[in-house]
Write a protein that holds these residues in place. Structure first.
Motif, PDB file in Angstrom:
ATOM      1  N   ARG A 283      -2.970  -6.346  -7.203  1.00 44.90           N
ATOM      2  CA  ARG A 283      -3.188  -4.906  -7.101  1.00 44.90           C
ATOM      3  C   ARG A 283      -2.351  -4.261  -5.997  1.00 44.90           C
ATOM      4  N   ASN A 284      -2.261  -4.917  -4.863  1.00 47.68           N
ATOM      5  CA  ASN A 284      -1.514  -4.354  -3.737  1.00 47.68           C
ATOM      6  C   ASN A 284      -0.034  -4.230  -4.070  1.00 47.68           C
ATOM      7  N   PHE A 287       0.430  -1.088  -6.450  1.00 46.55           N
ATOM      8  CA  PHE A 287       0.387   0.215  -5.777  1.00 46.55           C
ATOM      9  C   PHE A 287       1.621   0.429  -4.901  1.00 46.55           C
ATOM     10  N   THR A 291       4.447   3.474  -5.367  1.00 48.02           N
ATOM     11  CA  THR A 291       4.827   4.323  -4.237  1.00 48.02           C
ATOM     12  C   THR A 291       6.318   4.230  -3.961  1.00 48.02           C
ATOM     13  N   ALA A 474      -0.873   7.378  -4.307  1.00 47.03           N
ATOM     14  CA  ALA A 474      -0.673   5.939  -4.482  1.00 47.03           C
ATOM     15  C   ALA A 474      -0.633   5.212  -3.148  1.00 47.03           C
ATOM     16  N   PHE A 477      -3.736   3.574  -1.376  1.00 48.63           N
ATOM     17  CA  PHE A 477      -4.327   2.350  -1.913  1.00 48.63           C
ATOM     18  C   PHE A 477      -3.618   1.088  -1.426  1.00 48.63           C
TER      19      PHE A 477
END
Length: 493
Positions: A283-284, A287, A291, A474, A477
């Protein structure tokens, strides 16, 4: 897997011995210098576009292909680098990249017109496309997690500052010499880096078998090429309508992208994917990737519009334009290592969130530029934009790559590079498309040429301002990457 087994899978290059440490630092230093040289070419032509429009007798939409073709080629080639980095060792792939780049630079320097000049830029881009993932993958392999922020700060100089100061160098050269000297300036530096690497760089990777799916290569070219070509056709349509409606290549790109993603997901279970999209399960990383894409739209889009604005609206020459953009480029260079060290201490959010807010604020401010905007305001805006990007790039590079396990480094860097370049190319195409359409509409309403162009430029920046709001969302997160076991893989690998 036990910790002992995981340690045995680590490459020899990670061993903590003085010889290995010195070798690793030398390899990274040579890659940084070489990548800086090739990335300088991303925007060195942007300040020359108004000049080339007159010298070569082409439109803004046609001239923008000198930058767009460069970025588009990178986006098409970068996915293949995931395969190359697994199959070929460090030294031979470095020599391949710098040799190709040098040949492309020579072609540009000798080009008699736009067609061959664009061809040379495409050849340059092939070499550049290999260098970026090579640098990222090598750093992630050689540098331990606790020191990556500092090293990524140095990489941010390459990724962000080289394109940022490209217009300054280009403006200086154009102020004193013919445009071909932009390539005569780069060529000896590239050859010098090639010779240095040939004599000093050492192999630090461990090649292994990796399949190459030809269908995926074709699909990726159709996907990325169709999207950017369609957007670029919109930019040229105001003055020279394309025989192919712009929506056709855009539609081809969207369909090819959908098929490409489906095929990569299917091939991933067999470890045959050109780009292993299981990196997006982290997930990281996802995001940070989103960005980064929007930040590249802001950086490359503004880099193409600002020189057009300063020269064709404010009446400045290429050297003055380059000097206006110089303070921002220098600031990014100074901030890179500082931001990297701060990242190691405080993580991404305290740096990233203020950075993207600054970028968004400047993009909104640029929607108000006009024929009477003072030069100092343009300088202040660009310096603030550069500060925001300096706070943005290093946390994004480190957080994204640090969020995936070591076996996926080559795929993660290839995906990051592909998205980064496609976003930049799409940003340039979109900004110029909106500028051209709005300029034509304003001229039809009775505004004179300069006022109509100013209105078009404001409309282009408005697109960037709207998109920048998504970047702010974005960025909130993105978290500090979790230090996982180096050999850990997502389920199903």
């Amino acid at each position: 897997m036990t910790m002992d087994a995981a340690a045995q899978e680590l490459p020899e290059s990670l061993a903590e011995t003085p010889d290995h440490t010195a070798r690793n630092r030398l390899v990274i230093a040579i890659l940084l210098v070489s990548t800086f040289v090739v990335f300088l070419n991303e925007t060195i032509m942007s300040v020359a576009i108004p000049h080339l429009m007159v010298d070569l007798g082409v439109t803004a939409g046609a001239a923008q292909w000198l930058t767009t073709a460069f970025l588009l080629t990178m986006a098409v080639v970068i996915p293949i680098t995931g395969f190359l980095l697994q199959r070929i060792n460090t030294r031979p792939i470095f020599l391949l990249a710098m040799s190709v780049f040098s040949v492309g630079t020579l072609v540009c320097a000798l080009a008699p017109g736009l067609e061959l000049l664009v061809t040379g830029r495409v050849v340059q881009a092939i070499g550049t496309a290999i260098m970026m993932p090579l640098l990222m993958t090598t750093v992630m392999t050689l540098v331990p997690p606790e020191g990556r922020g500092k090293t990524m700060g140095n990489i941010s100089i390459v990724m962000a500052v080289a394109p940022a100061i490209g217009p300054t160098i280009g403006g200086f050269i154009l102020g004193h010499f013919d445009w071909r000297f932009m390539f005569y300036f780069t060529l000896p530096i590239a050859i010098g880096a090639l010779i240095l690497g040939a004599t000093r760089i050492r192999n630090v990777s461990t090649p292994r078998f990796a399949p190459l799916d030809i269908v995926s290569v074709i699909l990726s070219a159709l996907a990325f090429g169709g999207l950017v070509y369609g957007l670029s056709s919109l930019g040229e349509g105001a003055e020279h309508p394309s025989p192919i409606p712009a929506f056709v290549p855009i539609l081809v790109g969207v369909v090819a992208m959908a098929i490409f993603v489906w095929r990569q997901m299917r091939l991933a279970s067999e470890n045959k994917a050109l780009l292993d999209l299981r990196t997006l399960q982290h997930r990281n990383y996802t995001f940070a990737l989103v960005t980064m894409a929007i930040a590249m739209v802001a950086l490359l889009g503004s880099s193409i519009l600002l020189p057009i604005y300063t020269q064709n609206v404010l009446g400045l020459d290429t050297l003055q334009t380059g000097m206006i953009l110089l303070p921002g480029g220098l600031l990014m260079g100074l901030m890179g290592p500082i931001v990297g060290r701060l990242f190691d201490r405080v993580g991404p959010r305290p740096l990233l969130v203020p950075g993207v807010i600054l970028v968004s604020a400047v993009m909104w401010a640029l929607t108000m530029v006009g024929t009477d905007t003072p030069v100092w305001a343009v300088v202040a805006g660009h310096v603030t934009l550069s500060l925001g990007l300096a706070l943005t790039f290093t946390p994004l590079f480190t957080s994204s790559m640090g969020s995936v396990p070591m076996p996926l480094y080559s795929h993660a860097s290839a995906i990051l590079g592909s998205v980064q370049q496609v976003a930049g190319a799409a940003g340039i195409a979109l900004f110029v498309a909106v500028m051209s359409l709005r300029t034509a509409a304003s001229a039809a309403e009775g505004l004179d040429g300069v006022e109509a162009l100013a209105a078009g430029i404001r409309a282009g920046f408005l697109c960037g301002a709207v998109v920048s709001v998504l970047m702010v969302v974005a960025a909130t997160f993105v978290r500090r990457p979790t230090m996982a076991t180096p050999g850990a893989m997502p389920a199903g690998h």
